[in-house]
Design a protein around this motif. Structure first.
Motif, mmCIF file in Angstrom:
data_model
loop_
_atom_site.group_PDB
_atom_site.id
_atom_site.type_symbol
_atom_site.label_atom_id
_atom_site.label_comp_id
_atom_site.label_asym_id
_atom_site.label_seq_id
_atom_site.Cartn_x
_atom_site.Cartn_y
_atom_site.Cartn_z
ATOM 1 N N GLY A 1 0.764 -1.359 0.130
ATOM 2 C CA GLY A 1 -0.079 0.084 -0.027
ATOM 3 C C GLY A 1 0.797 1.295 0.025
ATOM 4 N N VAL A 2 0.278 2.305 -0.419
ATOM 5 C CA VAL A 2 0.873 3.807 -0.587
ATOM 6 C C VAL A 2 -0.039 4.601 0.299
ATOM 7 C CG1 VAL A 2 1.575 5.422 -1.985
ATOM 8 C CG2 VAL A 2 2.039 3.378 -2.863
ATOM 9 N N THR A 3 0.708 5.433 1.271
ATOM 10 C CA THR A 3 0.114 6.093 2.344
ATOM 11 C C THR A 3 0.699 7.398 2.379
ATOM 12 O OG1 THR A 3 1.738 4.864 3.965
ATOM 13 C CG2 THR A 3 -0.270 3.831 3.706
ATOM 14 N N VAL A 4 0.061 8.295 3.416
ATOM 15 C CA VAL A 4 0.491 9.160 3.695
ATOM 16 C C VAL A 4 0.852 9.301 5.302
ATOM 17 C CG1 VAL A 4 -0.341 10.702 2.013
ATOM 18 C CG2 VAL A 4 -1.754 10.376 3.942
ATOM 19 N N ASP A 5 2.172 9.757 5.675
ATOM 20 C CA ASP A 5 2.206 9.932 7.040
ATOM 21 C C ASP A 5 2.865 11.140 7.459
ATOM 22 O OD1 ASP A 5 2.467 8.881 9.659
ATOM 23 O OD2 ASP A 5 4.355 7.456 9.003
ATOM 24 N N ASN A 6 2.672 11.536 8.674
ATOM 25 C CA ASN A 6 3.380 12.835 9.236
ATOM 26 C C ASN A 6 4.913 12.936 9.314
ATOM 27 O OD1 ASN A 6 0.745 13.376 9.869
ATOM 28 N ND2 ASN A 6 0.780 12.166 11.932
ATOM 29 N N ILE A 7 5.247 14.317 9.325
ATOM 30 C CA ILE A 7 6.590 14.635 9.300
ATOM 31 C C ILE A 7 7.315 14.113 10.407
ATOM 32 C CG2 ILE A 7 6.434 16.930 10.399
ATOM 33 C CD1 ILE A 7 8.662 18.166 8.509
ATOM 34 N N GLY A 8 6.606 13.793 11.469
ATOM 35 C CA GLY A 8 7.527 13.153 12.759
ATOM 36 C C GLY A 8 7.909 11.877 12.477
ATOM 37 N N ASN A 9 7.507 11.291 11.421
ATOM 38 C CA ASN A 9 7.755 9.914 10.914
ATOM 39 C C ASN A 9 8.442 9.860 9.708
ATOM 40 O OD1 ASN A 9 6.519 8.994 13.310
ATOM 41 N ND2 ASN A 9 4.643 8.766 12.130
ATOM 42 N N ILE A 10 9.363 10.941 9.494
ATOM 43 C CA ILE A 10 10.034 11.158 8.238
ATOM 44 C C ILE A 10 10.971 9.798 7.913
ATOM 45 C CG2 ILE A 10 12.250 12.026 9.081
ATOM 46 C CD1 ILE A 10 10.131 13.143 5.797
ATOM 47 N N SER A 11 11.079 9.356 6.527
ATOM 48 C CA SER A 11 11.905 7.945 6.424
ATOM 49 C C SER A 11 12.089 7.858 5.064
ATOM 50 C CB SER A 11 10.714 6.960 6.530
ATOM 51 O OG SER A 11 11.159 5.701 6.031
ATOM 52 N N ALA A 12 13.182 7.063 4.644
ATOM 53 C CA ALA A 12 13.766 6.912 3.438
ATOM 54 C C ALA A 12 12.525 6.411 2.477
ATOM 55 C CB ALA A 12 15.019 6.233 3.292
ATOM 56 N N MET A 13 11.761 5.932 3.035
ATOM 57 C CA MET A 13 10.592 5.422 2.375
ATOM 58 C C MET A 13 9.535 6.379 1.738
ATOM 59 S SD MET A 13 10.788 1.677 2.534
ATOM 60 C CE MET A 13 9.180 1.076 2.246
ATOM 61 N N MET A 14 9.915 7.693 1.991
ATOM 62 C CA MET A 14 9.061 8.726 1.578
ATOM 63 C C MET A 14 9.988 9.430 0.241
ATOM 64 S SD MET A 14 8.006 10.494 4.998
ATOM 65 C CE MET A 14 6.970 10.037 6.126
ATOM 66 N N TYR A 15 11.043 8.780 -0.048
ATOM 67 C CA TYR A 15 11.818 9.318 -1.351
ATOM 68 C C TYR A 15 11.360 8.798 -2.603
ATOM 69 C CZ TYR A 15 15.441 11.118 2.215
ATOM 70 O OH TYR A 15 16.036 11.608 3.304
ATOM 71 N N TRP A 16 11.179 9.514 -3.541
ATOM 72 C CA TRP A 16 10.644 8.802 -4.728
ATOM 73 C C TRP A 16 11.417 9.745 -6.021
ATOM 74 C CZ3 TRP A 16 6.676 5.640 -4.737
ATOM 75 C CH2 TRP A 16 5.802 5.488 -3.597
#
Length: 288
Positions: free
Chosen positions: A132-147
């Motif tokens: 699944g592709v989701t949205v998460d808060n900035i407090g949980n920033i992760s390399a999984m947010m790199y596109w």
């Protein structure tokens, strides 16, 4: 935002997983897929200008619907909240589909932040079945947010349609034998002016269409248009779907979404040889 240009076709690839942002065949969900040679992995850039700067909107090159956020909790094993393919009608819809892109410190790699402050993220780093592709808060920033943004070149002319899908005749026995119930939806369509569609309240024609075959839908619309125009010679056309009143037109060259019983599809038909037909852009998803 420099990586995105209005009406450009792009893929978004997870930098960690190597999988692509994918518009699922139900026309609703968004997931990750390893297939890159598919219209479901292609997205059209829609730059929306506002007083506080340009915003990025992305609509599927397969179904025309926009990448949007929700406040629905993500499935077990995923982070944050779900994303969905959404129609774009008025202001509440707009807020869900508005994004800002910022550089992530690597070539052509971005972070995508919705106006609500949540970041688009992939899932499944350790559990690869969580796609699944989701949205998460900035407090949980992760390399999984790199596109990684991959440009898709245009092709010359529309691709061929997939072959026809058999739709069983209505009736108890056919539905019992058919693996899935046959989707039925309203189609509202109009014939575009040669230089582009002119929308009026009375320009739409309505029909009930059973099944998912884009091949059969094209034949049905061609038959009705030929009757109206008293056209006795063969002609070519392209159907474009509009996902919401403010959604941009997207060429419809794949079979219809698998869900959507009773849902209305809004389609504008472009006749070959017209300036509007020639101005349509089609991504070459097979290009390296």
């Amino acid at each position: 935002m420099d990586q995105f240009h209005d009406r450009q076709h792009v893929r978004l690839r997870s930098r960690v997983l190597g999988t692509y942002l994918h518009a699922d065949h139900d026309g609703e969900r968004v997931s990750l897929s390893r297939r890159r040679d598919s219209l479901n992995a292609a997205w059209v850039v829609h730059i929306h200008q506002r007083g506080d700067g340009p915003y990025l909107l992305l609509h599927s090159a397969a179904y025309g619907r926009y990448l949007g956020t929700t406040f629905k909790p993500a499935a077990l094993g995923h982070h944050g909240c779900r994303t969905e393919q959404r129609d774009y009608n008025d202001e509440p819809d707009l807020m869900a589909v508005m994004w800002k892109a910022s550089e992530a410190g690597f070539d052509n790699v971005v972070l995508l932040r919705n106006v609500a402050g949540r970041y688009l993220r992939a899932n499944g780093r350790y559990l690869p079945w969580n796609t699944g592709v989701t949205v998460d808060n900035i407090g949980n920033i992760s390399a999984m947010m790199y596109w990684t943004v991959e440009d898709i070149p245009d092709r010359e002319g529309p691709p061929g349609l997939p072959g026809p899908i058999h739709t069983p005749s209505p009736g108890y026995h056919s539905l019992m034998l058919w693996r899935n119930p046959v989707v039925s939806r309203l189609i509202r369509f109009m014939l575009s002016d040669p230089h582009g569609p002119i929308y009026t309240q009375h320009c739409w024609t309505t029909l009930r269409f059973r099944g998912r075959s884009v091949f059969h839908l094209r034949d049905e619309l061609a038959r009705r248009i030929a009757f109206v125009l008293d056209e006795r010679q063969s002609f070519d056309l392209v159907m474009c779907v509009r996902a919401g009143r403010r959604g941009r037109l997207t060429p419809l060259v794949v079979d219809l979404p698998s869900s959507g019983y009773g849902e209305t599809l809004w389609i504008v038909v472009f006749m070959s040889g017209t300036p509007a037909y020639n101005a349509l852009r089609h991504p070459d998803v097979d290009a390296e």
